[in-house]
Motif scaffolding. Structure first.
Motif, PDB file in Angstrom:
ATOM      1  N   LYS A  33      32.851 -21.918   6.392  1.00  0.00           N
ATOM      2  CA  LYS A  33      33.873 -21.815   5.336  1.00  0.00           C
ATOM      3  C   LYS A  33      33.799 -23.022   4.399  1.00  0.00           C
ATOM      4  N   TYR A  34      33.601 -24.206   4.974  1.00  0.00           N
ATOM      5  CA  TYR A  34      33.507 -25.406   4.160  1.00  0.00           C
ATOM      6  C   TYR A  34      32.272 -25.358   3.268  1.00  0.00           C
ATOM      7  N   ARG A  35      31.142 -24.928   3.802  1.00  0.00           N
ATOM      8  CA  ARG A  35      29.914 -24.818   2.997  1.00  0.00           C
ATOM      9  C   ARG A  35      30.087 -23.814   1.858  1.00  0.00           C
ATOM     10  N   THR A  36      30.756 -22.713   2.150  1.00  0.00           N
ATOM     11  CA  THR A  36      31.019 -21.717   1.110  1.00  0.00           C
ATOM     12  C   THR A  36      31.888 -22.322   0.020  1.00  0.00           C
ATOM     13  N   TYR A  37      32.928 -23.030   0.423  1.00  0.00           N
ATOM     14  CA  TYR A  37      33.828 -23.684  -0.532  1.00  0.00           C
ATOM     15  C   TYR A  37      33.068 -24.687  -1.404  1.00  0.00           C
ATOM     16  N   ARG A  38      32.243 -25.526  -0.761  1.00  0.00           N
ATOM     17  CA  ARG A  38      31.499 -26.544  -1.511  1.00  0.00           C
ATOM     18  C   ARG A  38      30.496 -25.917  -2.470  1.00  0.00           C
ATOM     19  N   THR A  39      29.815 -24.871  -2.032  1.00  0.00           N
ATOM     20  CA  THR A  39      28.851 -24.195  -2.901  1.00  0.00           C
ATOM     21  C   THR A  39      29.555 -23.602  -4.109  1.00  0.00           C
ATOM     22  N   ALA A  40      30.673 -22.913  -3.873  1.00  0.00           N
ATOM     23  CA  ALA A  40      31.421 -22.315  -4.983  1.00  0.00           C
ATOM     24  C   ALA A  40      31.936 -23.387  -5.934  1.00  0.00           C
ATOM     25  N   THR A  41      32.434 -24.483  -5.393  1.00  0.00           N
ATOM     26  CA  THR A  41      32.945 -25.575  -6.227  1.00  0.00           C
ATOM     27  C   THR A  41      31.847 -26.138  -7.124  1.00  0.00           C
ATOM     28  N   GLU A  42      30.684 -26.361  -6.543  1.00  0.00           N
ATOM     29  CA  GLU A  42      29.567 -26.897  -7.332  1.00  0.00           C
ATOM     30  C   GLU A  42      29.111 -25.907  -8.400  1.00  0.00           C
ATOM     31  N   LEU A  43      29.057 -24.637  -8.067  1.00  0.00           N
ATOM     32  CA  LEU A  43      28.626 -23.640  -9.044  1.00  0.00           C
ATOM     33  C   LEU A  43      29.648 -23.475 -10.163  1.00  0.00           C
ATOM     34  N   TYR A  44      30.943 -23.492  -9.821  1.00  0.00           N
ATOM     35  CA  TYR A  44      31.971 -23.379 -10.857  1.00  0.00           C
ATOM     36  C   TYR A  44      31.969 -24.586 -11.793  1.00  0.00           C
ATOM     37  N   ALA A  45      31.447 -25.716 -11.341  1.00  0.00           N
ATOM     38  CA  ALA A  45      31.392 -26.917 -12.172  1.00  0.00           C
ATOM     39  C   ALA A  45      30.285 -26.828 -13.229  1.00  0.00           C
ATOM     40  N   LEU A  46      29.338 -25.921 -13.046  1.00  0.00           N
ATOM     41  CA  LEU A  46      28.252 -25.757 -14.010  1.00  0.00           C
ATOM     42  C   LEU A  46      28.744 -25.055 -15.269  1.00  0.00           C
ATOM     43  N   THR A  47      28.070 -25.324 -16.374  1.00  0.00           N
ATOM     44  CA  THR A  47      28.402 -24.634 -17.628  1.00  0.00           C
ATOM     45  C   THR A  47      27.783 -23.241 -17.594  1.00  0.00           C
ATOM     46  N   ASP A  48      28.234 -22.396 -18.518  1.00  0.00           N
ATOM     47  CA  ASP A  48      27.671 -21.045 -18.591  1.00  0.00           C
ATOM     48  C   ASP A  48      26.175 -21.088 -18.871  1.00  0.00           C
ATOM     49  N   SER A  49      25.748 -22.041 -19.685  1.00  0.00           N
ATOM     50  CA  SER A  49      24.331 -22.177 -20.000  1.00  0.00           C
ATOM     51  C   SER A  49      23.530 -22.562 -18.751  1.00  0.00           C
ATOM     52  N   GLU A  50      24.066 -23.474 -17.952  1.00  0.00           N
ATOM     53  CA  GLU A  50      23.381 -23.885 -16.722  1.00  0.00           C
ATOM     54  C   GLU A  50      23.332 -22.745 -15.710  1.00  0.00           C
ATOM     55  N   LEU A  51      24.410 -21.983 -15.624  1.00  0.00           N
ATOM     56  CA  LEU A  51      24.405 -20.822 -14.731  1.00  0.00           C
ATOM     57  C   LEU A  51      23.367 -19.798 -15.175  1.00  0.00           C
TER      58      LEU A  51
END
Length: 70
Positions: A33-51
């Protein structure tokens, strides 16, 4: 007549094994659960262009993060 030395150890009780199994599963679940949370947090921090560069959209972040297995 020969005497054999033996080492007798007290076997763990079934309850102790059950507790270890339960605690191990609980720990694994919390880590996942923690790894999922951290992965989502890092991905949400990216800009649309980076995604877009890595082939994701914001709508896919939750699905991608939940599939993270190390």
């Amino acid at each position: 007549m020969s005497v054999q030395a033996t080492n007798y150890t007290k076997p763990a009780s079934p309850a102790a094994g059950t507790f270890r199994t339960y605690f191990g599963k609980l720990t694994n679940t919390l880590v996942q659960k923690y790894r999922t949370y951290r992965t989502a947090t890092e991905l949400y921090a990216l800009t649309d262009s980076e995604l877009k560069d890595i082939g994701l959209t914001r709508g896919e972040i939750a699905r991608v993060a939940s599939r993270t297995h190390f």
